[in-house]
Write a protein that holds these residues in place. Structure first.
Motif, short mmCIF file in Angstrom:
data_model
loop_
_atom_site.label_atom_id
_atom_site.label_comp_id
_atom_site.label_asym_id
_atom_site.label_seq_id
_atom_site.Cartn_x
_atom_site.Cartn_y
_atom_site.Cartn_z
N THR A 58 0.80 -1.23 0.00
CA THR A 58 0.00 0.00 0.00
C THR A 58 0.83 1.28 0.00
O THR A 58 0.27 2.37 -0.12
CB THR A 58 -0.96 0.03 1.20
OG1 THR A 58 -0.21 0.07 2.42
CG2 THR A 58 -1.87 -1.19 1.20
N ARG A 143 -5.80 -4.15 -0.83
CA ARG A 143 -6.91 -3.94 0.11
C ARG A 143 -6.65 -4.59 1.48
O ARG A 143 -7.57 -4.77 2.27
CB ARG A 143 -8.21 -4.50 -0.48
CG ARG A 143 -8.64 -3.78 -1.75
CD ARG A 143 -10.00 -4.24 -2.21
NE ARG A 143 -10.25 -3.85 -3.59
CZ ARG A 143 -11.28 -4.27 -4.32
NH1 ARG A 143 -12.16 -5.11 -3.79
NH2 ARG A 143 -11.44 -3.87 -5.57
N GLU A 146 -7.87 -2.45 4.54
CA GLU A 146 -9.32 -2.34 4.73
C GLU A 146 -9.95 -3.69 5.06
O GLU A 146 -10.98 -3.74 5.72
CB GLU A 146 -9.99 -1.71 3.51
CG GLU A 146 -9.85 -2.47 2.21
CD GLU A 146 -10.40 -1.70 1.03
OE1 GLU A 146 -11.60 -1.90 0.71
OE2 GLU A 146 -9.65 -0.92 0.43
N GLU A 147 -9.32 -4.79 4.63
CA GLU A 147 -9.86 -6.11 4.94
C GLU A 147 -9.30 -6.68 6.24
O GLU A 147 -9.74 -7.72 6.70
CB GLU A 147 -9.59 -7.07 3.78
CG GLU A 147 -10.37 -6.73 2.52
CD GLU A 147 -10.42 -7.89 1.53
OE1 GLU A 147 -9.83 -8.95 1.82
OE2 GLU A 147 -11.06 -7.72 0.48
#
Length: 255
Positions: A58, A143, A146-147
């Motif tokens: 990220t 992701r 966020e997961e």
């Protein structure tokens, strides 16, 4: 061959000779892998972890991807060079197209992005500009925050149906292949059977897909601090490097 011709050749391998795919982040590695006959070279945003020392993908930027894509492209490979679009570089179709064009200008033959239905319009914007796109479904590393971690996908009929729906949306938008990451083996095999483009698996079972992709540092054993449970190292370069450096130090210091 042009990028489009290379992508078409990959698409035609559906149900044929399985596709051997490895990540590459620099010129000498790309050249060695190409000379060994690898079909696809993925300049993956996994470089954030195994090259740049970030905890996940990220924090990878377009500048990182452009730098490493250009290095790989200088090897002038027969293999198709696919560059990842990093996080936040394809938030809208216009942004996705602009950044895909930057990666192509850096030397990539094609680009890859993560996600299914909600990415279809972005894929279409890129493919309509005659830039090949590889899809990516299943576990999506961009992701992970966020997961709340890395989770296996396709465990339930509902998840499997969602993956197939996402795959069909990507195919309609023009992808030439789809990476399936950390998908339950049975689901990966069924998806491979159901869709007309090649699937390339990682952590999705041994022979469930039309090909496999491995992170090159996992294959070569050159990143010993973390090895995914599904990785199958073929060498132990970390130990060889340590031994070589110890021998060098001894020679220089006379010990």
């Amino acid at each position: 061959m042009t990028g489009l011709e290379k992508a078409q050749a990959i698409r035609q391998r559906k149900n044929g000779l399985r596709l051997a795919t490895l990540t590459a982040y620099d010129y000498p590695t790309a050249r060695l892998l190409d000379e060994a006959g690898v079909d696809l070279l993925l300049v993956g945003d996994s470089l954030g972890m195994v090259v740049l020392g970030f905890p996940d993908t990220t924090q990878v930027t377009m500048e990182h991807m452009l730098h490493h894509t250009a290095a790989v492209a200088r090897a002038k490979t027969k293999a198709i060079v696919v560059a990842d679009l990093p996080i936040n570089s394809y938030d809208t179709p216009d942004i996705a197209l602009a950044n895909a064009q930057r990666l192509i200008e850096a030397g990539a033959d094609a680009v890859k992005l993560e996600g299914g239905i909600r990415q279809a319009e972005k894929v279409r914007a890129i493919t309509e500009a005659r830039i090949p796109v590889c899809g990516h479904l299943g576990m999506l590393p961009q992701r992970v925050l966020e997961e709340g971690g890395y989770r296996k996908k396709g465990k339930t009929p509902e998840q499997s149906a969602a993956l197939l729906e996402g795959a069909n949306a990507l195919i309609e938008a023009g992808v030439f292949a789809i990476v399936l990451e950390s998908v339950v083996a049975e689901t990966a095999a069924q998806l491979t059977k159901d869709i007309p483009v090649p699937t390339i698996g990682i952590g999705s079972g041994g022979a469930t897909c039309d090909g496999e992709v491995a992170v090159v540092t996992d294959l070569l054993g050159s990143y010993p601090w973390f090895v995914p449970p599904f990785a199958q190292p073929e060498a132990d370069l970390a130990s060889s490097i340590s031994q070589a450096v110890t021998a060098y130090r001894g020679r220089v210091q006379g010990s």
